[in-house]
Scaffold this motif. Sequence first.
Motif, PDB file in Angstrom:
ATOM      1  N   ALA A  74       0.838  -1.209   0.000  1.00 48.45           N
ATOM      2  CA  ALA A  74       0.000   0.000   0.000  1.00 48.45           C
ATOM      3  C   ALA A  74       0.867   1.251   0.000  1.00 48.45           C
ATOM      4  N   LYS A  75       1.912   1.240   0.801  1.00 46.33           N
ATOM      5  CA  LYS A  75       2.817   2.403   0.858  1.00 46.33           C
ATOM      6  C   LYS A  75       3.520   2.609  -0.480  1.00 46.33           C
ATOM      7  N   LEU A  76       4.011   1.535  -1.074  1.00 51.67           N
ATOM      8  CA  LEU A  76       4.694   1.626  -2.359  1.00 51.67           C
ATOM      9  C   LEU A  76       3.763   2.189  -3.436  1.00 51.67           C
ATOM     10  N   SER A  77       2.543   1.712  -3.462  1.00 52.58           N
ATOM     11  CA  SER A  77       1.579   2.119  -4.485  1.00 52.58           C
ATOM     12  C   SER A  77       1.185   3.583  -4.390  1.00 52.58           C
ATOM     13  N   SER A  78       1.347   4.162  -3.227  1.00 53.21           N
ATOM     14  CA  SER A  78       0.912   5.551  -3.038  1.00 53.21           C
ATOM     15  C   SER A  78       2.082   6.511  -2.813  1.00 53.21           C
ATOM     16  N   LEU A  79       3.300   6.061  -3.083  1.00 56.31           N
ATOM     17  CA  LEU A  79       4.468   6.933  -2.897  1.00 56.31           C
ATOM     18  C   LEU A  79       4.428   8.170  -3.787  1.00 56.31           C
ATOM     19  N   LEU A  85      -7.926   3.736  -7.673  1.00 59.32           N
ATOM     20  CA  LEU A  85      -8.745   2.541  -7.827  1.00 59.32           C
ATOM     21  C   LEU A  85      -7.965   1.329  -7.320  1.00 59.32           C
ATOM     22  N   VAL A  86      -8.630   0.521  -6.492  1.00 55.69           N
ATOM     23  CA  VAL A  86      -8.051  -0.746  -6.037  1.00 55.69           C
ATOM     24  C   VAL A  86      -9.004  -1.857  -6.465  1.00 55.69           C
ATOM     25  N   LEU A  87      -8.467  -2.813  -7.207  1.00 56.89           N
ATOM     26  CA  LEU A  87      -9.240  -3.975  -7.641  1.00 56.89           C
ATOM     27  C   LEU A  87      -8.683  -5.210  -6.942  1.00 56.89           C
ATOM     28  N   SER A 124     -10.070  -8.132   3.491  1.00 57.87           N
ATOM     29  CA  SER A 124     -10.204  -7.209   4.624  1.00 57.87           C
ATOM     30  C   SER A 124      -8.866  -6.568   4.972  1.00 57.87           C
ATOM     31  N   LEU A 125      -7.795  -7.366   4.938  1.00 58.03           N
ATOM     32  CA  LEU A 125      -6.464  -6.812   5.206  1.00 58.03           C
ATOM     33  C   LEU A 125      -6.038  -5.836   4.110  1.00 58.03           C
ATOM     34  N   ILE A 126      -6.364  -6.167   2.877  1.00 53.97           N
ATOM     35  CA  ILE A 126      -6.062  -5.252   1.768  1.00 53.97           C
ATOM     36  C   ILE A 126      -6.787  -3.929   1.999  1.00 53.97           C
ATOM     37  N   PRO A 132      -6.541   3.914   3.522  1.00 51.48           N
ATOM     38  CA  PRO A 132      -5.914   5.186   3.914  1.00 51.48           C
ATOM     39  C   PRO A 132      -5.061   5.817   2.800  1.00 51.48           C
ATOM     40  N   CYS A 133      -4.692   5.053   1.787  1.00 53.67           N
ATOM     41  CA  CYS A 133      -3.854   5.552   0.695  1.00 53.67           C
ATOM     42  C   CYS A 133      -4.670   6.023  -0.506  1.00 53.67           C
TER      43      CYS A 133
END
Length: 141
Positions: A74-79, A85-87, A124-126, A132-133
């Motif tokens: 998640a952190k990497l994807s939003s750097l 969009l999350v699929l 759920s973990l995803i 938040p990102c």
Amino acid sequence: MLRIEIKKMMNNFENIVVTGASGAIGKAFINNLSKYQEVKTIYAFSRTKQLYSSLKVTSQVINYENENEIEDAAKLSSLKAKINLVLVANGILHNDVVFPEKKLEEISIQKFQEIFYVNTILPSLIAKYFIPCLSKETAIM
């Protein structure tokens, strides 16, 4: 009409994440979304390294059983930019260990735990780490 609406939506989707990217559904999403000019980046997470023809796609290996790796993804994807969009294309009907039971004796706790983790706990973990990102203005999950 539907194509027009999808085209309008795509104007807001510059940074996309696909989990379960090695499966047929995940690959189909990636291959189709990468064709849109408005899409700048697609982070494709899967348990195995995947190759994609589009330069927009960044393939990342992830161990979905390690919560820290989900958080890092998640952190990497939003750097560089908030996620639009999350699929979540993770899911299991059967694999080499879990398969449709034909007899009552074939039912096991291990099989149910595997199915429950992949189909219920993992999404759920995803959500826990990716929400938040997300961009507050354009996000869809």
